[in-house]
Design an enzyme around this catalytic site. Structure first.
Site, PDB file in Angstrom:
ATOM      1  N   GLN A  86      65.301 -16.580  -8.525  1.00 41.45           N
ATOM      2  CA  GLN A  86      66.264 -16.425  -9.609  1.00 41.45           C
ATOM      3  C   GLN A  86      67.221 -17.611  -9.606  1.00 41.45           C
ATOM      4  O   GLN A  86      67.825 -17.939  -8.586  1.00 41.45           O
ATOM      5  CB  GLN A  86      67.033 -15.112  -9.426  1.00 41.45           C
ATOM      6  CG  GLN A  86      67.940 -14.739 -10.588  1.00 41.45           C
ATOM      7  CD  GLN A  86      68.618 -13.397 -10.329  1.00 41.45           C
ATOM      8  OE1 GLN A  86      68.333 -12.726  -9.333  1.00 41.45           O
ATOM      9  NE2 GLN A  86      69.513 -13.008 -11.204  1.00 41.45           N
ATOM     10  N   ALA A 122      59.686  -7.308  -2.069  1.00 37.39           N
ATOM     11  CA  ALA A 122      61.068  -7.775  -2.129  1.00 37.39           C
ATOM     12  C   ALA A 122      61.339  -8.668  -3.328  1.00 37.39           C
ATOM     13  O   ALA A 122      62.485  -8.828  -3.742  1.00 37.39           O
ATOM     14  CB  ALA A 122      61.421  -8.532  -0.851  1.00 37.39           C
ATOM     15  N   HIS A 179      67.051  -2.382 -10.013  1.00 42.63           N
ATOM     16  CA  HIS A 179      67.774  -3.372  -9.205  1.00 42.63           C
ATOM     17  C   HIS A 179      68.118  -4.511 -10.150  1.00 42.63           C
ATOM     18  O   HIS A 179      67.400  -5.498 -10.262  1.00 42.63           O
ATOM     19  CB  HIS A 179      66.906  -3.863  -8.051  1.00 42.63           C
ATOM     20  CG  HIS A 179      67.525  -4.976  -7.256  1.00 42.63           C
ATOM     21  ND1 HIS A 179      68.794  -4.898  -6.730  1.00 42.63           N
ATOM     22  CD2 HIS A 179      67.051  -6.209  -6.920  1.00 42.63           C
ATOM     23  CE1 HIS A 179      69.068  -6.025  -6.090  1.00 42.63           C
ATOM     24  NE2 HIS A 179      68.032  -6.835  -6.199  1.00 42.63           N
TER      25      HIS A 179
END
Length: 317
Positions: A86, A122, A179
């Site tokens: 990100q 993850a 999330h």
């Protein structure tokens, strides 16, 4: 899971998160074997060397090496940390298109090894990519887990602990949902020492309610703040992954807020989303259905709808 012998964790992707996770595993003595797999073989080799040089200081002996997907055959757990990172200004959902193709290749390679263990995902957007891992692997959904809101919940408890001057381990509060930007705090079920947080602040008026709302906003936006300052988040999530790993390998039946598949609970189906779940050696034993108030239920439905919208676009046939 293997019968007898030590446990093995395969870490796919040794970037910031993967290498920090391997470091946390070794420091806490959680795994007997850690195999590092990365498209950049030299990076995996270097991490294996670096970690091995610290083995003399570790609490338990751990066998660490760089390997390939063949090593997943005897793994109890494959943890996927690989994918595009990100960047500043990007949301987690912006990463979908970049990472689904990467995941198809990874998961198919793992399954081709004869892997029969559990997946822990993850990489962001974690709820979408956990769903992708389930789809690509063909495994039962309880054997595919995402890190979900485990870090958001930890951030929430940390900040509430600071606010009330209480150890965060004694703060019982959850962040659930995506999330990401649509996640939500479950204030209706939050307590400290059995006393509801809403009751603790009821005499303090509107100012206290505004301060608690700011705490949640800081939880939700923490990743953006950290990425702006240092480029990536990895220590917190690495420790969260280690916590889930301990629950799996030690068969703890621990309740953790992970990305779990819903098949009717919370009124939702066919979506992976962050909720409290009981974790043991078989994966997700069961999902805990919190009693949400009306506002929380609507918020959760919105979060699930957001994820389903992305899934519909990403998996349209």
């Amino acid at each position: 899971m293997k019968n007898g012998g030590g446990n093995r964790v395969a870490v796919v992707g040794t970037g910031f998160v993967g290498s920090s996770y391997a470091f946390a595993l070794m420091n806490q003595g959680i795994a007997d074997e850690i195999v590092l797999i990365d498209a950049n073989e030299n990076k995996a080799k270097g991490d294996a060397m670096d970690l091995n040089h610290g083995k003399v200081f570790a609490p338990n002996p751990t066998n660490i090496w760089y390997g390939d997907y063949h090593d997943c055959r005897d793994a109890d757990l494959v943890v996927i940390c690989a994918g595009a990172n990100q960047k500043p200004g990007e949301t987690r959902l912006d990463l979908v298109d970049k990472n689904i193709a990467i995941f198809r290749s990874i998961v198919e390679s793992v399954m081709a090894s004869g892997f029969q263990g559990l997946f822990l995902v993850a990489t962001n957007p974690v709820d979408i990519l956990t769903y992708a891992t389930w789809k690509f692997s063909g495994l039962p959904y309880e054997r595919v887990i995402g890190s979900g809101t485990i870090l958001d919940t930890a951030r929430f408890r940390f900040l509430l602990g600071e606010y009330f001057d209480i150890a965060p381990t004694n703060v019982h509060a959850y962040i659930i949902g995506e999330h990401g930007d649509t996640e939500l705090p479950v204030w209706s079920q939050a307590d400290i020492g059995g006393v509801p947080i809403r009751k603790l602040i009821e005499s303090k008026g509107e100012q206290a309610r505004e301060e608690l709302e700011r705490i949640f906003v800081n939880v939700r936006d923490a990743a953006y703040q950290i990425i702006e300052k240092k480029g990536a988040t990895y220590y917190g999530i690495a420790m969260g992954l280690a916590r889930v790993t301990r629950a799996i390998l030690h068969n703890e039946n621990a309740i953790l807020t992970v990305s779990a598949y819903l098949d009717g609970l919370y009124g939702e189906r066919d979506v992976y989303i962050g909720v409290p779940a009981v974790i043991n050696r078989h994966g997700i034993r069961e999902v805990i259905e919190l009693e949400l108030d009306d506002n929380e239920q609507k918020w959760f439905q919105h979060s699930a709808a957001t994820l389903k919208g992305v899934l519909a676009r990403s998996f349209a046939q």
